[in-house]
Design a protein around this motif. Structure first.
Motif, mmCIF file in Angstrom:
data_model
loop_
_atom_site.group_PDB
_atom_site.id
_atom_site.type_symbol
_atom_site.label_atom_id
_atom_site.label_comp_id
_atom_site.label_asym_id
_atom_site.label_seq_id
_atom_site.Cartn_x
_atom_site.Cartn_y
_atom_site.Cartn_z
ATOM 1 N N GLY A 89 52.192 8.611 -14.078
ATOM 2 C CA GLY A 89 52.067 9.623 -13.042
ATOM 3 C C GLY A 89 50.747 10.354 -13.007
ATOM 4 N N PHE A 90 49.793 9.992 -13.866
ATOM 5 C CA PHE A 90 48.476 10.619 -13.856
ATOM 6 C C PHE A 90 47.417 9.521 -13.840
ATOM 7 C CE2 PHE A 90 51.212 13.812 -15.760
ATOM 8 C CZ PHE A 90 50.812 14.973 -15.142
ATOM 9 N N ALA A 91 46.365 9.725 -13.051
ATOM 10 C CA ALA A 91 45.310 8.725 -12.905
ATOM 11 C C ALA A 91 43.998 9.243 -13.482
ATOM 12 C CB ALA A 91 45.124 8.368 -11.433
ATOM 13 N N HIS A 92 43.145 8.327 -13.880
ATOM 14 C CA HIS A 92 41.809 8.669 -14.380
ATOM 15 C C HIS A 92 41.051 9.441 -13.303
ATOM 16 C CE1 HIS A 92 37.534 8.080 -15.381
ATOM 17 N NE2 HIS A 92 37.953 8.068 -16.635
ATOM 18 N N GLY A 93 40.439 10.547 -13.708
ATOM 19 C CA GLY A 93 39.661 11.357 -12.789
ATOM 20 C C GLY A 93 40.468 12.372 -12.009
ATOM 21 N N GLU A 94 41.775 12.328 -12.138
ATOM 22 C CA GLU A 94 42.628 13.265 -11.404
ATOM 23 C C GLU A 94 42.497 14.668 -11.982
ATOM 24 O OE1 GLU A 94 46.762 12.404 -9.302
ATOM 25 O OE2 GLU A 94 46.882 12.322 -11.486
ATOM 26 N N ARG A 95 42.525 15.667 -11.099
ATOM 27 C CA ARG A 95 42.398 17.053 -11.542
ATOM 28 C C ARG A 95 43.785 17.607 -11.859
ATOM 29 N NH1 ARG A 95 40.408 22.481 -9.122
ATOM 30 N NH2 ARG A 95 41.886 21.974 -7.483
ATOM 31 N N VAL A 96 43.957 18.170 -13.052
ATOM 32 C CA VAL A 96 45.248 18.678 -13.496
ATOM 33 C C VAL A 96 45.108 20.101 -14.005
ATOM 34 C CG1 VAL A 96 46.078 16.371 -14.103
ATOM 35 C CG2 VAL A 96 44.955 17.776 -15.848
ATOM 36 N N TRP A 97 46.260 20.775 -14.124
ATOM 37 C CA TRP A 97 46.285 22.116 -14.717
ATOM 38 C C TRP A 97 47.470 22.220 -15.660
ATOM 39 C CZ3 TRP A 97 47.911 26.526 -10.836
ATOM 40 C CH2 TRP A 97 49.072 26.144 -10.147
ATOM 41 N N TYR A 98 47.377 23.151 -16.620
ATOM 42 C CA TYR A 98 48.408 23.271 -17.643
ATOM 43 C C TYR A 98 48.161 24.524 -18.467
ATOM 44 C CZ TYR A 98 44.517 21.197 -20.227
ATOM 45 O OH TYR A 98 43.267 20.940 -20.749
ATOM 46 N N ALA A 99 49.156 24.872 -19.293
ATOM 47 C CA ALA A 99 49.035 26.038 -20.169
ATOM 48 C C ALA A 99 49.020 25.673 -21.648
ATOM 49 C CB ALA A 99 50.159 27.034 -19.889
ATOM 50 N N GLY A 100 49.168 24.408 -21.978
ATOM 51 C CA GLY A 100 49.036 23.978 -23.358
ATOM 52 C C GLY A 100 50.198 24.389 -24.244
ATOM 53 N N ALA A 101 49.955 24.320 -25.544
ATOM 54 C CA ALA A 101 50.979 24.629 -26.541
ATOM 55 C C ALA A 101 50.347 25.427 -27.674
ATOM 56 C CB ALA A 101 51.606 23.350 -27.094
ATOM 57 N N ALA A 102 51.113 26.356 -28.233
ATOM 58 C CA ALA A 102 50.576 27.271 -29.240
ATOM 59 C C ALA A 102 50.233 26.581 -30.553
ATOM 60 C CB ALA A 102 51.573 28.395 -29.497
ATOM 61 N N ASP A 103 50.786 25.396 -30.799
ATOM 62 C CA ASP A 103 50.552 24.719 -32.071
ATOM 63 C C ASP A 103 49.519 23.594 -31.979
ATOM 64 O OD1 ASP A 103 52.153 23.119 -30.491
ATOM 65 O OD2 ASP A 103 53.497 22.504 -32.112
ATOM 66 N N ARG A 104 48.738 23.550 -30.884
ATOM 67 C CA ARG A 104 47.723 22.516 -30.734
ATOM 68 C C ARG A 104 46.376 23.165 -30.413
ATOM 69 N NH1 ARG A 104 49.551 17.259 -27.431
ATOM 70 N NH2 ARG A 104 48.001 16.401 -28.881
ATOM 71 N N PRO A 105 45.262 22.480 -30.676
ATOM 72 C CA PRO A 105 43.955 23.038 -30.324
ATOM 73 C C PRO A 105 43.894 23.414 -28.846
ATOM 74 C CG PRO A 105 43.692 21.126 -31.733
ATOM 75 C CD PRO A 105 45.151 21.186 -31.392
ATOM 76 N N GLY A 106 43.218 24.529 -28.578
ATOM 77 C CA GLY A 106 43.254 25.117 -27.248
ATOM 78 C C GLY A 106 42.137 24.683 -26.314
ATOM 79 N N SER A 107 42.010 25.456 -25.230
ATOM 80 C CA SER A 107 41.155 25.062 -24.107
ATOM 81 C C SER A 107 39.769 25.684 -24.121
ATOM 82 C CB SER A 107 41.862 25.417 -22.789
ATOM 83 O OG SER A 107 42.143 26.806 -22.736
ATOM 84 N N PHE A 108 39.403 26.423 -25.174
ATOM 85 C CA PHE A 108 38.038 26.924 -25.274
ATOM 86 C C PHE A 108 37.161 25.796 -25.823
ATOM 87 C CE2 PHE A 108 39.625 31.566 -25.988
ATOM 88 C CZ PHE A 108 39.998 31.639 -24.647
ATOM 89 N N ALA A 109 37.106 24.718 -25.056
ATOM 90 C CA ALA A 109 36.413 23.500 -25.482
ATOM 91 C C ALA A 109 36.121 22.649 -24.256
ATOM 92 C CB ALA A 109 37.292 22.711 -26.464
ATOM 93 N N THR A 110 35.200 21.707 -24.411
ATOM 94 C CA THR A 110 34.889 20.815 -23.289
ATOM 95 C C THR A 110 35.931 19.725 -23.131
ATOM 96 O OG1 THR A 110 33.487 19.489 -24.755
ATOM 97 C CG2 THR A 110 32.400 21.217 -23.453
ATOM 98 N N HIS A 111 36.705 19.430 -24.184
ATOM 99 C CA HIS A 111 37.737 18.390 -24.140
ATOM 100 C C HIS A 111 38.993 18.914 -24.835
ATOM 101 C CE1 HIS A 111 33.952 16.226 -23.647
ATOM 102 N NE2 HIS A 111 34.631 15.212 -23.145
ATOM 103 N N GLN A 112 40.150 18.462 -24.352
ATOM 104 C CA GLN A 112 41.414 18.920 -24.925
ATOM 105 C C GLN A 112 42.486 17.864 -24.698
ATOM 106 O OE1 GLN A 112 43.076 22.420 -23.084
ATOM 107 N NE2 GLN A 112 44.485 22.844 -24.775
ATOM 108 N N LEU A 113 43.399 17.760 -25.663
ATOM 109 C CA LEU A 113 44.584 16.926 -25.499
ATOM 110 C C LEU A 113 45.750 17.801 -25.076
ATOM 111 C CD1 LEU A 113 44.417 14.645 -28.686
ATOM 112 C CD2 LEU A 113 43.718 14.060 -26.352
ATOM 113 N N VAL A 114 46.545 17.312 -24.119
ATOM 114 C CA VAL A 114 47.735 18.029 -23.681
ATOM 115 C C VAL A 114 48.844 17.020 -23.419
ATOM 116 C CG1 VAL A 114 47.048 18.017 -21.246
ATOM 117 C CG2 VAL A 114 48.657 19.750 -22.073
ATOM 118 N N ASP A 115 50.047 17.372 -23.800
ATOM 119 C CA ASP A 115 51.206 16.533 -23.508
ATOM 120 C C ASP A 115 51.402 16.470 -21.999
ATOM 121 O OD1 ASP A 115 54.039 15.766 -23.073
ATOM 122 O OD2 ASP A 115 54.199 15.921 -25.251
ATOM 123 N N HIS A 116 51.495 15.268 -21.450
ATOM 124 C CA HIS A 116 51.573 15.119 -19.993
ATOM 125 C C HIS A 116 52.816 15.763 -19.398
ATOM 126 C CE1 HIS A 116 54.433 11.903 -20.991
ATOM 127 N NE2 HIS A 116 54.776 11.879 -19.723
#
Length: 330
Positions: free
Chosen positions: A78-105
């Motif tokens: 359900g997600f394509a390369h280059g697609e723009r997404v938004w999310y709030a992340g998770a408290a137990d994973r590295p956050g968004s004060f970074a140029t790259h981030q992993l997030v559970d889809h």
């Protein structure tokens, strides 16, 4: 992957932020790898600093984000390369004060086409929190086309969560009273959808049992006795702010009233079976934004990913006069 990422890390051993460079992480089976374009500041960012053990490794904080998909895990659909997404992340994973981030889809969604990255990044955490508080915890029907008679009080209507909660209430036939003290914050609450706006101090003078539902978005310890008095028999109180003090539940017992919590990170951190609901919520909010029914809540923007911008924004938020949300773009 040879590419490197930039980040602003919280170093618990030093008690401060530091700029860092690291390898771009590889996505797990359910992850999206995101190139972060914008992030936003929330009170939980400051709270997280005190919860991370002193011997823990440095990590980026930040939860709200808008960015583009660079790659994805094998179980992601359900997600394509280059697609723009938004999310709030998770408290137990590295956050968004970074140029790259992993997030559970499962907790991400396509970003609203009508919003730029900064406006989009300012909404996910507050939108999910407000939606879960109103509809999952307080029991209102989401986006009801008929008026809902249960009277709602939103404490701190001009904050990030209050700003979205008032809009969702208006869209759901809920008459909401918001608290706000300054002229500009009162005007903001009215713009967001409050039917009535009262000064925080005026709660002391209000008649007992005046509200069927209460959403506390500021200082539960300060407002608990007032909420216990103001909630109606068989009413409900939900707070998004943790407590430091013990509180007497007896007044709620006598009213058969309930008190509950809304913690946006419960689903992603606990990996609940309904974790995908957060992605669904964001998808619905994106549609409301694109239809012009949800207004952006960003009121200030800091540019650049640096220790200085993060610290300056957090100092601004700590002043306690922030209306809406602060965003970062880089």
């Amino acid at each position: 992957m040879s590419e490197r990422m930039q980040a602003v890390m919280w170093n618990p051993a030093k008690g401060g932020y530091e700029a860092a460079e690291a390898p771009v992480p590889e996505p797990g089976p359910r992850d999206l790898l995101i190139r972060v374009k914008a992030s936003a500041l929330n009170p939980v960012d400051a709270k997280m600093r005190g919860r991370i053990p002193a011997d823990a490794p440095p990590r980026p904080l930040g939860f709200d984000a808008c960015g583009e998909v660079l790659s994805k895990g094998g179980e992601v659909a359900g997600f394509a390369h280059g697609e723009r997404v938004w999310y709030a992340g998770a408290a137990d994973r590295p956050g968004s004060f970074a140029t790259h981030q992993l997030v559970d889809h499962r907790i991400a969604a396509k970003a609203p086409a009508s919003l730029d990255s900064a406006d989009a990044a300012a909404l996910p955490l507050t939108a999910i929190t407000a939606w879960e508080a109103l509809f999952d915890r307080l029991g209102y029907a989401a986006l009801s086309e008929t008026p809902q008679p249960q009277r709602l009080l939103v404490i701190n209507g001009a904050g990030g969560v209050g700003s979205v909660a008032l809009q969702l209430a208006r869209l759901s036939g809920i008459r909401a009273t918001a608290t706000a003290s300054r002229a500009e914050s009162r005007d903001w609450c009215t713009r967001m959808g409050a039917a009535d706006v009262v000064d925080h101090a005026a709660l002391e003078e209000m008649a007992e049992s005046g509200f069927d539902r209460i959403l506390c978005a500021h200082d539960t310890d300060r407002y608990f006795p007032l909420m216990a008095r103001l909630v109606a028999p068989q009413g409900r109180i939900v707070s998004i702010v943790g407590t430091q003090e013990k509180h007497d539940l007896a007044p709620l017992f006598q009213k058969s009233a309930s008190f509950g919590w809304e913690y946006m990170f419960t689903r992603p951190v606990r990996q609940t079976p309904d974790m995908t609901r957060q992605g669904d919520i964001l998808a619905q909010v994106a549609r409301l934004c694109d239809a012009g029914k949800i207004l952006p809540t960003r009121t200030e923007t800091f540019r650049g990913l640096s220790v200085e911008t993060i610290e300056a924004a957090q100092a601004r938020l700590a002043e306690g006069r922030q209306i809406g949300k602060i965003a970062f773009v880089w």
